[in-house]
Design an enzyme around this catalytic site. Structure first.
Site, PDB file in Angstrom:
ATOM      1  CB  SER A 169      -0.919   0.015   1.224  1.00 24.59           C
ATOM      2  OG  SER A 169      -1.640  -1.190   1.310  1.00 24.59           O
TER       3      SER A 169
HETATM    4  N1  SAH Z   1      -0.141  -4.162   4.295  1.00 23.74           N
HETATM    5  C1  SAH Z   1       0.188  -4.843   3.068  1.00 23.74           C
HETATM    6  C2  SAH Z   1      -1.002  -4.778   2.146  1.00 23.74           C
HETATM    7  C3  SAH Z   1      -0.984  -5.816   1.110  1.00 23.74           C
HETATM    8  S1  SAH Z   1      -2.372  -5.788   0.026  1.00 23.74           S
HETATM    9  C4  SAH Z   1       1.377  -4.178   2.425  1.00 23.74           C
HETATM   10  O1  SAH Z   1       1.404  -2.955   2.461  1.00 23.74           O
HETATM   11  O2  SAH Z   1       2.236  -4.839   1.883  1.00 23.74           O
HETATM   12  C5  SAH Z   1      -3.585  -6.695   0.942  1.00 23.74           C
HETATM   13  C6  SAH Z   1      -3.242  -8.103   1.291  1.00 23.74           C
HETATM   14  O3  SAH Z   1      -4.410  -8.690   1.866  1.00 23.74           O
HETATM   15  C7  SAH Z   1      -2.890  -9.005   0.100  1.00 23.74           C
HETATM   16  O4  SAH Z   1      -1.627  -9.552   0.313  1.00 23.74           O
HETATM   17  C8  SAH Z   1      -3.988 -10.068   0.102  1.00 23.74           C
HETATM   18  O5  SAH Z   1      -3.541 -11.349  -0.291  1.00 23.74           O
HETATM   19  C9  SAH Z   1      -4.427 -10.044   1.553  1.00 23.74           C
HETATM   20  N2  SAH Z   1      -5.756 -10.593   1.804  1.00 23.74           N
HETATM   21  C10 SAH Z   1      -6.898 -10.446   1.091  1.00 23.74           C
HETATM   22  N3  SAH Z   1      -7.916 -11.109   1.678  1.00 23.74           N
HETATM   23  C11 SAH Z   1      -7.413 -11.682   2.797  1.00 23.74           C
HETATM   24  C12 SAH Z   1      -7.967 -12.490   3.851  1.00 23.74           C
HETATM   25  N4  SAH Z   1      -9.249 -12.859   3.850  1.00 23.74           N
HETATM   26  N5  SAH Z   1      -7.143 -12.897   4.837  1.00 23.74           N
HETATM   27  C13 SAH Z   1      -5.830 -12.550   4.865  1.00 23.74           C
HETATM   28  N6  SAH Z   1      -5.250 -11.781   3.913  1.00 23.74           N
HETATM   29  C14 SAH Z   1      -6.024 -11.347   2.897  1.00 23.74           C
END
Ligand code: SAH
Length: 218
Positions: free
Chosen positions: A62
């Site tokens: 993000s």
């Molecule tokens: N804070 C992270 C955001 C990654 S994007 C960063 O800045 O790197 C959001 C993430 O949520 C993705 O990796 C996706 O695979 C995960 N995600 C989506 N649905 C999910 C769920 N039900 N449980 C756990 N992770 C989930």
């Protein structure tokens, strides 16, 4: 952390301050955590730009501003137990490790969970536990949490997450349809089981899948 990126981190801190981030502990964490280690090698030169970047598996790290603002909204003092849903790159997890006592983080894509775990272990951050699974259910055995942050867009506020908040606890979550959401702060009342929800600002996240996320897609 002393490396060739100190100046870039300071610039990012200034950018975040310019956008209104005030929490000194959050700014200190941004100044310390080597964000370039959390992005794919070919994108390292962009790691300190205030933009989201692809991290593989169709997911993104993000935008730093959104990550810093989410951390700030939790008002952490260093003594909290925090749950993060959507580990992704693990960068926000690393920020949280400097802001709270213990951090639990759930990621549904095994490759990402593994990679984040490796980077975090190499940095020696030892108050983080990462689990592979469906974070829309929360992580009940370690609950209640003083704060929960969801890093993926949810169609509604997942009930299990509210239930796993401690009295007075704070949940930060982007709520809305797949193409646009509102970063929302949910505060659980101290006295009873009720809660209050406050919209903070417009955001766009990748979707939260799983049982309490976008239905039938997890
Ligand atoms: N804070 C992270 C955001 C990654 S994007 C960063 O800045 O790197 C959001 C993430 O949520 C993705 O990796 C996706 O695979 C995960 N995600 C989506 N649905 C999910 C769920 N039900 N449980 C756990 N992770 C989930």
């Amino acid at each position: 952390m002393t490396d060739g990126f100190v100046g870039y981190r300071s610039q990012l801190v200034e950018t975040l301050q310019g956008k209104g981030v005030r929490d000194m502990a959050v700014l200190r964490a941004v100044a310390t955590i080597p964000r370039h280690l959390f992005v794919p090698d070919p994108l390292r030169h962009q790691a300190y730009d205030d933009v989201a970047l692809p991290i593989g598996n169709g997911q993104t790290i993000s935008q730093p501003y959104v990550q810093a603002r989410s951390c700030e909204l939790m008002r952490l003092t260093g003594r909290e137990r925090v749950l993060e849903i959507g580990t992704g790159s693990g960068y926000q997890t690393a920020l949280l490790s400097m802001l709270a006592e213990s951090v639990f983080s759930i990621e549904r894509i095994a490759d990402l969970a593994r990679h984040a775990h490796e980077v975090i272990r190499a940095l020696g951050l030892d108050n983080i536990t990462i689990m592979h699974g469906d974070g829309s259910l929360g992580w009940r055995p370690n609950s209640p949490y003083d704060a929960i942050v969801v890093a993926a867009a949810s169609p509604a506020i997942p009930q299990p997450l509210v239930e796993q908040l401690a009295p007075g606890g704070r949940l930060v979550i982007p709520v809305g349809p797949r193409d646009a959401q509102v970063l929302t702060l949910v505060t659980r009342h101290r006295e009873d089981t009720g809660y209050e929800s406050t919209p903070v600002h417009d955001v766009r996240f990748v979707p939260l899948l799983g049982q309490f996320g976008f239905a039938g897609t997890g």
